[in-house]
Design a protein around this motif. Sequence first.
Motif, PDB file in Angstrom:
ATOM      1  N   CYS A 131      40.476  43.944  40.884  1.00 45.64           N
ATOM      2  CA  CYS A 131      40.382  43.772  42.333  1.00 45.64           C
ATOM      3  C   CYS A 131      41.525  44.546  42.977  1.00 45.64           C
ATOM      4  O   CYS A 131      42.657  44.524  42.471  1.00 45.64           O
ATOM      5  CB  CYS A 131      40.476  42.305  42.718  1.00 45.64           C
ATOM      6  N   ILE A 132      41.244  45.195  44.075  1.00 44.90           N
ATOM      7  CA  ILE A 132      42.263  45.952  44.791  1.00 44.90           C
ATOM      8  C   ILE A 132      42.264  45.501  46.247  1.00 44.90           C
ATOM      9  O   ILE A 132      41.202  45.203  46.815  1.00 44.90           O
ATOM     10  CB  ILE A 132      42.019  47.477  44.667  1.00 44.90           C
ATOM     11  N   ASP A 133      43.442  45.419  46.826  1.00 41.57           N
ATOM     12  CA  ASP A 133      43.544  44.951  48.210  1.00 41.57           C
ATOM     13  C   ASP A 133      44.831  45.485  48.820  1.00 41.57           C
ATOM     14  O   ASP A 133      45.824  45.695  48.116  1.00 41.57           O
ATOM     15  CB  ASP A 133      43.542  43.422  48.266  1.00 41.57           C
ATOM     16  N   THR A 134      44.801  45.700  50.112  1.00 43.42           N
ATOM     17  CA  THR A 134      45.986  46.143  50.858  1.00 43.42           C
ATOM     18  C   THR A 134      46.329  45.101  51.908  1.00 43.42           C
ATOM     19  O   THR A 134      45.435  44.611  52.615  1.00 43.42           O
ATOM     20  CB  THR A 134      45.735  47.500  51.532  1.00 43.42           C
ATOM     21  N   THR A 135      47.588  44.762  52.018  1.00 45.69           N
ATOM     22  CA  THR A 135      48.050  43.865  53.062  1.00 45.69           C
ATOM     23  C   THR A 135      49.208  44.525  53.794  1.00 45.69           C
ATOM     24  O   THR A 135      49.931  45.344  53.236  1.00 45.69           O
ATOM     25  CB  THR A 135      48.483  42.501  52.482  1.00 45.69           C
ATOM     26  N   TYR A 136      49.372  44.180  55.047  1.00 49.62           N
ATOM     27  CA  TYR A 136      50.450  44.763  55.846  1.00 49.62           C
ATOM     28  C   TYR A 136      51.691  43.867  55.792  1.00 49.62           C
ATOM     29  O   TYR A 136      51.597  42.647  55.632  1.00 49.62           O
ATOM     30  CB  TYR A 136      49.999  44.936  57.296  1.00 49.62           C
ATOM     31  N   THR A 147      49.660  47.701  48.561  1.00 48.39           N
ATOM     32  CA  THR A 147      48.374  47.737  47.872  1.00 48.39           C
ATOM     33  C   THR A 147      48.582  47.265  46.438  1.00 48.39           C
ATOM     34  O   THR A 147      49.463  47.778  45.740  1.00 48.39           O
ATOM     35  CB  THR A 147      47.777  49.149  47.866  1.00 48.39           C
ATOM     36  N   SER A 148      47.798  46.296  46.018  1.00 49.56           N
ATOM     37  CA  SER A 148      47.941  45.722  44.672  1.00 49.56           C
ATOM     38  C   SER A 148      46.611  45.773  43.935  1.00 49.56           C
ATOM     39  O   SER A 148      45.549  45.674  44.548  1.00 49.56           O
ATOM     40  CB  SER A 148      48.408  44.266  44.747  1.00 49.56           C
ATOM     41  N   ILE A 149      46.699  45.924  42.606  1.00 50.16           N
ATOM     42  CA  ILE A 149      45.524  45.861  41.746  1.00 50.16           C
ATOM     43  C   ILE A 149      45.711  44.700  40.773  1.00 50.16           C
ATOM     44  O   ILE A 149      46.740  44.595  40.109  1.00 50.16           O
ATOM     45  CB  ILE A 149      45.316  47.170  40.964  1.00 50.16           C
ATOM     46  N   MET A 150      44.729  43.826  40.704  1.00 50.44           N
ATOM     47  CA  MET A 150      44.778  42.646  39.836  1.00 50.44           C
ATOM     48  C   MET A 150      43.685  42.735  38.776  1.00 50.44           C
ATOM     49  O   MET A 150      42.546  43.084  39.084  1.00 50.44           O
ATOM     50  CB  MET A 150      44.595  41.376  40.670  1.00 50.44           C
ATOM     51  N   ASP A 151      44.039  42.427  37.530  1.00 51.78           N
ATOM     52  CA  ASP A 151      43.043  42.243  36.479  1.00 51.78           C
ATOM     53  C   ASP A 151      42.584  40.785  36.549  1.00 51.78           C
ATOM     54  O   ASP A 151      43.381  39.864  36.320  1.00 51.78           O
ATOM     55  CB  ASP A 151      43.650  42.547  35.110  1.00 51.78           C
ATOM     56  N   LEU A 152      41.322  40.588  36.874  1.00 52.85           N
ATOM     57  CA  LEU A 152      40.840  39.217  37.073  1.00 52.85           C
ATOM     58  C   LEU A 152      40.914  38.373  35.813  1.00 52.85           C
ATOM     59  O   LEU A 152      41.011  37.148  35.888  1.00 52.85           O
ATOM     60  CB  LEU A 152      39.400  39.230  37.577  1.00 52.85           C
ATOM     61  N   TYR A 153      40.871  38.981  34.637  1.00 55.18           N
ATOM     62  CA  TYR A 153      40.902  38.205  33.395  1.00 55.18           C
ATOM     63  C   TYR A 153      42.201  37.416  33.275  1.00 55.18           C
ATOM     64  O   TYR A 153      42.195  36.238  32.916  1.00 55.18           O
ATOM     65  CB  TYR A 153      40.733  39.139  32.202  1.00 55.18           C
TER      66      TYR A 153
END
Length: 241
Positions: A131-136, A147-153
């Motif tokens: 999952c990738i998401d950007t927050t201010y 911007t962060s990338i998470m491994d859902l596992y």
Amino acid sequence: MDVQHALESHPSINGMCDYVGISRSGYYQREKRHNHQSPRKLQKKFIQGEIKAIWLKSLCIYGAGKITQELRSKGYKIAERTVGKYMRELGIHAVYLTPWTTTTRNSKFDKQLINILDEQFNPLRPNAVWCIDTTYIPVHDGFVYLTSIMDLYSRRIIGWDLSETLEVSNVIPLIEKTKHSRHISKPLIMHSDRGSQFTSEAYNQVTANMTLSYSKKAYPWDNACIESFHALIKREWINRS
């Protein structure tokens, strides 16, 4: 005031006991019970001291849940409900600050953006779903963007970038670096919201070997895991300063 008058104005314990109809031994036993704290009360007072110490050490961030975890790690057997009760008695609680108003962007290709993940947040292996998401993040002269990338596992953050703009040019190196560090050999799902940097041609190119999945419009629950991570660090740390 003479001595006799002083004695008359301060009656003796014997005189007081006679007046209210109790024995002197009964009076002292009552006083002893009143002044003596039971082991249970002493234990409660000690644990409340531990709770307040943990709360202060967290800069007043921790609520009953996290304080309970800390206490259990120290060997205390205590329920979260009890910790919450003791916190209320102490007049302390988790201090959260309201974040700034968020901004969103919509894509003109909304109908082409499919939610393949469909809130299935528990893949069976690592590198199956990212999952990738950007927050201010507000700063003195505007915003920066995390911007962060998470491994859902594992729910681990496996890559992140801090930039001054929402340009996709900041996201591309992050994805490339993360793919390299994770030694990707199998196709995986990459899930995001519909932000402009995630619907651009450059993003499609860097994720060409991935299956792209998108949250429904204005529905953050589809990307709840990483949205929650960003909300947590903002609520507990960033928004405090």
